[in-house]
Design a protein around this motif. Structure first.
Motif, PDB file in Angstrom:
ATOM      1  N   LYS A  34       0.836  -1.210   0.000  1.00 50.70           N
ATOM      2  CA  LYS A  34       0.000   0.000   0.000  1.00 50.70           C
ATOM      3  C   LYS A  34       0.867   1.255   0.000  1.00 50.70           C
ATOM      4  O   LYS A  34       0.577   2.222  -0.717  1.00 50.70           O
ATOM      5  CB  LYS A  34      -0.912   0.023   1.231  1.00 50.70           C
ATOM      6  N   THR A  35       1.928   1.243   0.795  1.00 52.72           N
ATOM      7  CA  THR A  35       2.789   2.430   0.857  1.00 52.72           C
ATOM      8  C   THR A  35       3.635   2.556  -0.404  1.00 52.72           C
ATOM      9  O   THR A  35       3.926   3.674  -0.851  1.00 52.72           O
ATOM     10  CB  THR A  35       3.684   2.395   2.105  1.00 52.72           C
ATOM     11  N   ASN A  36       4.022   1.430  -0.986  1.00 53.22           N
ATOM     12  CA  ASN A  36       4.793   1.494  -2.242  1.00 53.22           C
ATOM     13  C   ASN A  36       4.004   2.199  -3.347  1.00 53.22           C
ATOM     14  O   ASN A  36       4.578   2.909  -4.179  1.00 53.22           O
ATOM     15  CB  ASN A  36       5.172   0.086  -2.711  1.00 53.22           C
ATOM     16  N   LYS A  37       2.714   1.997  -3.358  1.00 54.92           N
ATOM     17  CA  LYS A  37       1.876   2.624  -4.384  1.00 54.92           C
ATOM     18  C   LYS A  37       1.789   4.137  -4.207  1.00 54.92           C
ATOM     19  O   LYS A  37       1.374   4.845  -5.124  1.00 54.92           O
ATOM     20  CB  LYS A  37       0.481   2.010  -4.362  1.00 54.92           C
ATOM     21  N   ARG A  38       2.163   4.624  -3.045  1.00 59.35           N
ATOM     22  CA  ARG A  38       2.130   6.066  -2.780  1.00 59.35           C
ATOM     23  C   ARG A  38       3.453   6.748  -3.100  1.00 59.35           C
ATOM     24  O   ARG A  38       3.509   7.982  -3.157  1.00 59.35           O
ATOM     25  CB  ARG A  38       1.784   6.316  -1.308  1.00 59.35           C
ATOM     26  N   LEU A  39       4.512   5.985  -3.258  1.00 61.90           N
ATOM     27  CA  LEU A  39       5.838   6.576  -3.465  1.00 61.90           C
ATOM     28  C   LEU A  39       5.837   7.548  -4.641  1.00 61.90           C
ATOM     29  O   LEU A  39       5.424   7.198  -5.758  1.00 61.90           O
ATOM     30  CB  LEU A  39       6.867   5.473  -3.709  1.00 61.90           C
ATOM     31  N   ASN A  40       6.267   8.785  -4.354  1.00 58.46           N
ATOM     32  CA  ASN A  40       6.410   9.838  -5.371  1.00 58.46           C
ATOM     33  C   ASN A  40       5.093  10.236  -6.040  1.00 58.46           C
ATOM     34  O   ASN A  40       5.107  10.938  -7.055  1.00 58.46           O
ATOM     35  CB  ASN A  40       7.430   9.422  -6.443  1.00 58.46           C
ATOM     36  N   GLU A  41       3.979   9.773  -5.494  1.00 58.87           N
ATOM     37  CA  GLU A  41       2.673  10.154  -6.025  1.00 58.87           C
ATOM     38  C   GLU A  41       2.138  11.364  -5.261  1.00 58.87           C
ATOM     39  O   GLU A  41       2.674  11.770  -4.227  1.00 58.87           O
ATOM     40  CB  GLU A  41       1.693   8.982  -5.929  1.00 58.87           C
ATOM     41  N   ASP A  42       1.044  11.934  -5.756  1.00 59.56           N
ATOM     42  CA  ASP A  42       0.456  13.099  -5.095  1.00 59.56           C
ATOM     43  C   ASP A  42      -0.001  12.781  -3.683  1.00 59.56           C
ATOM     44  O   ASP A  42      -0.078  13.670  -2.831  1.00 59.56           O
ATOM     45  CB  ASP A  42      -0.730  13.625  -5.912  1.00 59.56           C
ATOM     46  N   ASN A  43      -0.343  11.516  -3.425  1.00 56.30           N
ATOM     47  CA  ASN A  43      -0.829  11.124  -2.090  1.00 56.30           C
ATOM     48  C   ASN A  43       0.282  10.522  -1.227  1.00 56.30           C
ATOM     49  O   ASN A  43       0.021   9.700  -0.347  1.00 56.30           O
ATOM     50  CB  ASN A  43      -1.983  10.135  -2.226  1.00 56.30           C
ATOM     51  N   ARG A  44       1.532  10.935  -1.457  1.00 63.64           N
ATOM     52  CA  ARG A  44       2.666  10.331  -0.753  1.00 63.64           C
ATOM     53  C   ARG A  44       2.792  10.785   0.703  1.00 63.64           C
ATOM     54  O   ARG A  44       3.601  10.224   1.446  1.00 63.64           O
ATOM     55  CB  ARG A  44       3.967  10.632  -1.490  1.00 63.64           C
ATOM     56  N   PHE A  45       2.001  11.767   1.113  1.00 63.83           N
ATOM     57  CA  PHE A  45       2.007  12.201   2.508  1.00 63.83           C
ATOM     58  C   PHE A  45       0.737  11.677   3.180  1.00 63.83           C
ATOM     59  O   PHE A  45      -0.376  12.036   2.774  1.00 63.83           O
ATOM     60  CB  PHE A  45       2.034  13.720   2.612  1.00 63.83           C
ATOM     61  N   PHE A  46       0.895  10.853   4.224  1.00 64.17           N
ATOM     62  CA  PHE A  46      -0.306  10.376   4.923  1.00 64.17           C
ATOM     63  C   PHE A  46      -0.010  10.086   6.389  1.00 64.17           C
ATOM     64  O   PHE A  46       1.138   9.889   6.788  1.00 64.17           O
ATOM     65  CB  PHE A  46      -0.921   9.173   4.210  1.00 64.17           C
ATOM     66  N   ALA A  47      -1.077  10.102   7.165  1.00 63.36           N
ATOM     67  CA  ALA A  47      -0.969   9.916   8.611  1.00 63.36           C
ATOM     68  C   ALA A  47      -2.015   8.907   9.073  1.00 63.36           C
ATOM     69  O   ALA A  47      -3.174   8.977   8.648  1.00 63.36           O
ATOM     70  CB  ALA A  47      -1.167  11.243   9.340  1.00 63.36           C
ATOM     71  N   VAL A  48      -1.589   7.985   9.926  1.00 65.57           N
ATOM     72  CA  VAL A  48      -2.508   7.024  10.538  1.00 65.57           C
ATOM     73  C   VAL A  48      -2.446   7.211  12.044  1.00 65.57           C
ATOM     74  O   VAL A  48      -1.372   7.046  12.648  1.00 65.57           O
ATOM     75  CB  VAL A  48      -2.145   5.574  10.170  1.00 65.57           C
ATOM     76  N   THR A  49      -3.567   7.583  12.647  1.00 64.32           N
ATOM     77  CA  THR A  49      -3.606   7.762  14.096  1.00 64.32           C
ATOM     78  C   THR A  49      -4.578   6.764  14.704  1.00 64.32           C
ATOM     79  O   THR A  49      -5.656   6.527  14.176  1.00 64.32           O
ATOM     80  CB  THR A  49      -4.011   9.194  14.474  1.00 64.32           C
ATOM     81  N   ARG A  50      -4.173   6.180  15.813  1.00 62.54           N
ATOM     82  CA  ARG A  50      -4.950   5.175  16.535  1.00 62.54           C
ATOM     83  C   ARG A  50      -4.672   5.336  18.029  1.00 62.54           C
ATOM     84  O   ARG A  50      -3.666   5.929  18.426  1.00 62.54           O
ATOM     85  CB  ARG A  50      -4.567   3.763  16.102  1.00 62.54           C
ATOM     86  N   PRO A  51      -5.509   4.757  18.907  1.00 59.84           N
ATOM     87  CA  PRO A  51      -5.221   4.800  20.339  1.00 59.84           C
ATOM     88  C   PRO A  51      -3.919   4.085  20.671  1.00 59.84           C
ATOM     89  O   PRO A  51      -3.377   3.337  19.849  1.00 59.84           O
ATOM     90  CB  PRO A  51      -6.426   4.057  20.962  1.00 59.84           C
TER      91      PRO A  51
END
Length: 553
Positions: A34-51
């Motif tokens: 999943k993260t490889n598909k984001r490399l150098n793409e417009d959606n390459r910045f993301f955040a996952v927050t959990r308890p």
């Protein structure tokens, strides 16, 4: 290699993957695809927050071990999901090919404490944000790969963005940025607004400015709180967010799923049942996926005991502060939630911090992010339904509530005490009246009140608070010639044992008769001299409850 730039040391993911007995290792390495598909793409910045204790750090360590040049040649991922044929091309293309900047904000905060106590300080490093920036630049400058470049560009007293830009442009390279516990500044320094604004400004410069955009092939943040909002605008609106209020599509990768727990209990090493694990640690329903707290499942299986492990992972002071805020009805809401009710709230105006709390909506939004409540979605993206997810959280909340000075004044608590008192005094009329009152409450109205299961739930709700210290309860307990519906077994012999049998469209007399004929009491007769038999019937015609109580001779 260092602790920040291209880390190469053993971490939590590597330790799990290398365990000889892997029955508690749940392979989620396909998340890398999943993260490889984001490399150098417009959606390459993301955040996952959990308890807390939901596997955020393990996942961050996994990404670091995969992308960082520091781990090259260590074969960490051999025989894991990400090496399967369907992922193989992508896996091999990006394995250990990147310069990774890995930031653990807890470590940075701890190191800053030590730095603060030193007499000699670095010019310009006066607070945690300065130290954060300084620590990264220091490792970049100490790198043999980058030091010559930075010397050539005479990068000396410049900021982090300028340092990264010089490396990126001169060496034609991009970084992967991984930050664990990104929100530490907002949790641990929640009243220092100056520091918070300084920190978010630094992050905005890194990831929002045009210069920062070219420096990173991927940026991944983890934390507990969603990204801070000012008014209705996210301070880092270039990041895709996946949080407890808006979870997106990554639910299976943070926490254990039903199938993963089913595999764990198949191991001969597991001595606790799937049903017990489900009751205690599941209940976070994220995008239709039932999620278990992974840390608690692992501890329960290791220790062969299902109890509340989550409560020992941090202070509950924040919860206490929130429920004691002067918002109308919130204390009663918490009591009702513990008893099984649900509360609808809006997260539309939540500012994603621990200070800007304006009303009950913000309180419930924060409690969901912190993990004290679960939430389900409605047709309106900002309207959520809060609930207590499982027995573990329920136990935590009950312990906290009972310590509050308003606890004994709550009507629900008094009702519970009166119900137990009436049972001990063999007062079936009062018991039936109280159960009728519970039946008509919002908690039970959530159920289809059409079977003994619903009736059992009604009585358990009524006795919840009054039996906390003196009783443990068992449902469908094997006794005599069958199974008694509900047993309240005293912790000390001073209290009576209570056997309860339910009937539906029958009679309370028939319930008492069944207890005697099936000899449910014989299992306990040698242990307890004082045994109370309770028969309860509900009539669908009259909508009334009937109760008969006897003391065993």
């Amino acid at each position: 290699m260092g602790s920040i730039l291209n880390p190469d040391k053993e971490n939590s993911f590597i330790r799990l993957a290398n365990r000889e007995n892997k029955y508690l290792f749940v392979d989620k390495t396909d998340f890398i695809e999943k993260t490889n598909k984001r490399l150098n793409e417009d959606n390459r910045f993301f955040a996952v927050t959990r308890p807390r204790r939901f596997g955020k750090t393990v996942t961050a360590h996994m990404l670091s071990a995969y992308y960082s040049k520091g781990y090259a040649g260590q074969n960490i991922f051999d025989n894991l999901k990400i090496t399967n044929n369907e992922f193989k091309a992508s896996y091999e293309k990006h394995l250990n090919k990147y310069d990774v900047i890995y930031i653990d904000m807890n470590t940075i905060d701890g190191l800053f404490d030590g730095y603060s106590n030193k007499k000699q300080k670095v010019d310009g490093v006066n607070d945690l944000v300065d130290y954060f920036e300084y620590s990264i630049i220091k490792e970049l400058k100490s790198s043999s790969e980058f030091s010559e470049c930075l010397e050539k560009h005479q990068i000396e007293n410049t900021g982090l963005l300028e340092t990264l830009l010089a490396i990126t442009q001169d060496l034609n390279t991009k970084f992967i940025f991984i930050m664990d516990e990104w929100d530490l500044v907002y949790r641990e320094y929640c009243n220092d607004e100056v520091l918070q604004k300084k920190f978010i400004k630094l992050l905005k410069n890194l990831f929002k400015a045009d210069g920062g955009q070219v420096c990173f092939a991927l940026a991944y943040l983890t934390g507990i709180l969603p990204i801070k909002k000012y008014n209705s605008q996210s301070a880092l609106n270039g990041f895709d967010e996946y949080n407890m209020l808006s979870p997106g599509d990554y639910a299976p990768y943070f926490g254990f799923t039903e199938d993963e727990v089913a595999n764990i209990v198949k191991s001969p090493n597991c001595k606790v049942s799937h049903q017990d694990l489900k009751e205690w640690y599941e209940g976070y329903k994220i995008k239709g996926v039932d999620i278990y707290n992974p840390n608690s499942v692992c501890k329960a299986v290791t220790r062969n005991e299902c109890i509340s492990y989550w409560s020992g992972t941090s202070s509950n002071e924040e919860f206490v502060r929130l429920i004691n805020m002067d918002f109308d009805g919130i204390k009663e809401d918490i009591i009702n939630l513990i008893e099984g009710d649900e509360v609808t709230f809006s997260c539309a105006n939540f500012q994603n911090d621990m200070v800007t709390i304006k009303d009950k909506n913000d309180v419930f939004s924060l409690l969901v992010c912190l993990g004290y409540l679960g939430c389900s979605e409605t047709k309106n993206q900002y309207r959520k339904v809060a609930y207590v997810p499982n027995a573990e959280i329920k136990a935590v909340l009950m312990d906290i509530v009972r310590e509050q000075n308003w606890y004994e004044r709550m009507e629900t608590i008094r009702r519970s005490e009166n119900l137990l008192k009436a049972i001990r005094e063999l007062d079936g009329t009062t018991v039936a009246t109280i159960i009728q009152d519970i039946h008509n409450s919002s908690v039970v109205s959530l159920l289809d009140y059409n079977d003994e299961e619903s009736l059992t739930y009604c009585v358990m709700t009524g006795l919840l608070w009054s039996t906390l210290d003196d009783y443990s309860y068992h449902r469908e307990d094997q006794a005599g010639k069958g199974r008694v519906d509900l047993v309240y077994e005293p912790i000390t012999r001073r209290q009576p044992l209570i056997l309860i049998e339910f009937k539906y469209d029958d009679s309370a007399e028939e319930a008492i008769k069944q207890i005697k004929e099936k000899e449910y009491f014989k299992r306990y007769a040698g242990q307890y001299r004082n045994i109370i038999l309770v028969g309860i019937n509900y009539s669908t015609k009259t909508k009334d409850h009937q109760c008969l109580i006897e003391k065993l001779d």
